[in-house]
Scaffold this motif. Structure first.
Motif, PDB file in Angstrom:
ATOM      1  N   VAL A 118       0.757  -1.454   0.237  1.00  0.00           N
ATOM      2  CA  VAL A 118      -0.229  -0.220  -0.179  1.00  0.00           C
ATOM      3  C   VAL A 118       0.824   1.243  -0.059  1.00  0.00           C
ATOM      4  N   LEU A 119       0.344   1.854  -1.461  1.00  0.00           N
ATOM      5  CA  LEU A 119       2.166   3.021  -1.374  1.00  0.00           C
ATOM      6  C   LEU A 119       0.578   4.418  -0.997  1.00  0.00           C
ATOM      7  N   GLY A 120       1.031   5.572   0.156  1.00  0.00           N
ATOM      8  CA  GLY A 120       1.125   7.018   0.066  1.00  0.00           C
ATOM      9  C   GLY A 120      -0.244   7.110   1.038  1.00  0.00           C
TER      10      GLY A 120
ATOM     11  N   ILE B 129      -4.549   3.004   7.263  1.00  0.00           N
ATOM     12  CA  ILE B 129      -4.440   1.473   7.034  1.00  0.00           C
ATOM     13  C   ILE B 129      -5.264   1.090   7.701  1.00  0.00           C
ATOM     14  N   GLU B 130      -5.049   0.912   9.400  1.00  0.00           N
ATOM     15  CA  GLU B 130      -5.357   0.450  10.713  1.00  0.00           C
ATOM     16  C   GLU B 130      -6.532   0.755  10.484  1.00  0.00           C
ATOM     17  N   GLU B 131      -7.089   2.181  10.403  1.00  0.00           N
ATOM     18  CA  GLU B 131      -8.654   2.113  10.341  1.00  0.00           C
ATOM     19  C   GLU B 131      -9.501   1.363   9.829  1.00  0.00           C
TER      20      GLU B 131
ATOM     21  N   ILE C 208       3.655   0.508   3.078  1.00  0.00           N
ATOM     22  CA  ILE C 208       3.467  -1.088   4.616  1.00  0.00           C
ATOM     23  C   ILE C 208       2.853  -1.820   3.570  1.00  0.00           C
ATOM     24  N   VAL C 209       3.171  -3.244   3.995  1.00  0.00           N
ATOM     25  CA  VAL C 209       2.143  -3.874   3.040  1.00  0.00           C
ATOM     26  C   VAL C 209       1.098  -4.917   4.089  1.00  0.00           C
TER      27      VAL C 209
ATOM     28  N   SER D 274      -7.963   2.571  -1.561  1.00  0.00           N
ATOM     29  CA  SER D 274      -7.644   3.017  -2.658  1.00  0.00           C
ATOM     30  C   SER D 274      -8.772   4.071  -2.825  1.00  0.00           C
ATOM     31  N   GLU D 275     -10.122   3.743  -2.356  1.00  0.00           N
ATOM     32  CA  GLU D 275     -10.831   4.717  -2.066  1.00  0.00           C
ATOM     33  C   GLU D 275     -10.494   5.499  -1.213  1.00  0.00           C
ATOM     34  N   ALA D 276      -9.876   5.212  -0.236  1.00  0.00           N
ATOM     35  CA  ALA D 276      -9.173   6.033   1.516  1.00  0.00           C
ATOM     36  C   ALA D 276      -8.163   6.893   1.214  1.00  0.00           C
ATOM     37  N   GLY D 277      -7.627   6.572  -0.561  1.00  0.00           N
ATOM     38  CA  GLY D 277      -6.299   8.148  -0.898  1.00  0.00           C
ATOM     39  C   GLY D 277      -4.826   7.023  -0.981  1.00  0.00           C
ATOM     40  N   ALA D 278      -5.178   6.076  -0.718  1.00  0.00           N
ATOM     41  CA  ALA D 278      -3.698   4.953  -1.302  1.00  0.00           C
ATOM     42  C   ALA D 278      -3.809   5.438  -2.269  1.00  0.00           C
ATOM     43  N   LYS D 279      -2.726   5.690  -3.296  1.00  0.00           N
ATOM     44  CA  LYS D 279      -1.548   6.208  -4.095  1.00  0.00           C
ATOM     45  C   LYS D 279      -2.223   5.024  -5.534  1.00  0.00           C
ATOM     46  N   ARG D 280      -1.693   3.375  -5.300  1.00  0.00           N
ATOM     47  CA  ARG D 280      -1.877   2.654  -5.349  1.00  0.00           C
ATOM     48  C   ARG D 280      -1.381   1.888  -4.078  1.00  0.00           C
ATOM     49  N   VAL D 281      -2.046   0.238  -4.329  1.00  0.00           N
ATOM     50  CA  VAL D 281      -2.285  -1.023  -3.736  1.00  0.00           C
ATOM     51  C   VAL D 281      -1.419  -2.072  -4.558  1.00  0.00           C
TER      52      VAL D 281
END
Length: 313
Positions: free
Chosen positions: A134-136, A142-144, A166-167, A183-190
């Motif tokens: 998980v990038l960004g 992520i924990e949320e 983070i993986v 991705s919906e939460a704003g990750a640049k890429r997964v």
């Protein structure tokens, strides 16, 4: 003398041809490789030098190959008078760090990680578990998202590598669904990872139970220099504590970012990646851009590091 920390790569850094140049250049490397082939009962050396890649990539082969390559290079560094003030490794690399610190016998470690690889492969049905980078997003973000992922959708943090990387690890269905939500939460890429199982997640608990039995039969010594443990990101030297943390490591997140931050606080002159690839050196620069790094993996890079290490400050 310069103050350095040595770090050792984990699974994923393996590559056909790894170690060959060092094997041909240094008798100490050849001796370790030959001993490992004898200890394992098959030619890991040939697999490392010639492949095929899909066979080398199998967890039960990749783990001893990466460890052997790292500890052989470390042996040459030791002969050159290089003495790290502290060590750490990324997941599997923690075993290389422990050998470097005198806590594990090299050949016992090679056999141990071969067994560890088999148990990890067998712990969860092939294709039913996976991992993704998980990038960004921050750890808290992520924990949320992962808070309610359980049961058939179980997903955990697996590797906290550096800011913004983070993986996650868990069931295939869970990781797929979590990837969409992240991705919906704003990750640049997964990015899905090409791995054979849900490593460093609660799904590895059965492997850790079996592994504890094997580990209890392995002689572990007090470390001569602090080894920063994956599970706690804190220094450990006690043999008893090392054994406990190696069992927990299989199902706990790798806190590599915190380890690197601790090294920076320890005011080392350089962080030296010992073994195949430059993955960890890249993570160092994400944590502390100006930190001096070396990647020692062949005779040329080894000599470049030795020249720096021995030059007058």
């Amino acid at each position: 003398m310069k103050r350095i920390a040595c770090v050792f790569p984990g699974q994923g850094s393996q590559e056909v041809g790894m170690g060959k140049a060092m094997y041909e250049a240094y008798p100490a490397v050849k001796q370790l490789f030959d001993e490992a082939d004898e200890a394992l009962g098959y030619s890991l050396t040939r697999l490392m030098f010639e492949g095929p890649a899909e066979e080398l990539t199998k967890t039960e082969n990749a783990q001893p190959a990466l460890l052997l390559n790292s500890i052989a290079i470390q042996r040459v560094l030791q002969q050159e008078g290089v003495a790290p003030a502290m060590t750490a490794g990324h997941s599997l690399g923690e075993y290389s760090a422990l050998v470097s610190a005198g806590a594990l016998d090299p050949m016992e470690a090679v056999q141990l990680v071969h067994v560890r690889g088999k148990l990890m492969e067998e712990a969860y049905p092939t294709g039913m578990g996976t991992m993704a980078a998980v990038l960004g997003l921050s750890q808290e973000e992520i924990e949320e998202v992962l808070r309610d992922f359980d049961g058939e959708l179980a997903v955990d943090l697996a590797n906290i590598n550096c800011p913004g990387q983070i993986v996650i690890s868990g069931t295939k269905e869970g990781v797929d669904k979590a990837s969409d939500q992240l991705s919906e939460a704003g990750a640049k890429r997964v990015l899905p990872l090409n791995v054979s199982g849900p490593f460093h997640s609660r799904l590895m608990k059965s492997a850790s139970d079996d592994f504890a039995d094997h580990l209890s039969e392995t002689k572990i010594y007090d470390a001569k220099v602090p080894v920063y443990a994956n599970v706690t990101a804190s220094p450990v030297t006690s043999a008893e504590e090392i054994e406990k943390l190696l069992v927990e490591q299989l199902y706990s997140p790798v806190r590599f970012q915190q380890i690197l931050e601790a090294f920076v606080e320890e005011d080392v002159d350089a962080i030296v990646e010992v073994g195949q690839g430059k993955v960890l050196s890249g993570l160092v620069r994400k944590v502390k851009r100006r930190m001096k790094t070396f990647s020692v993996q062949d005779p040329e890079s080894l000599q470049a590091f030795i020249d720096w290490y021995k030059e007058e400050s």
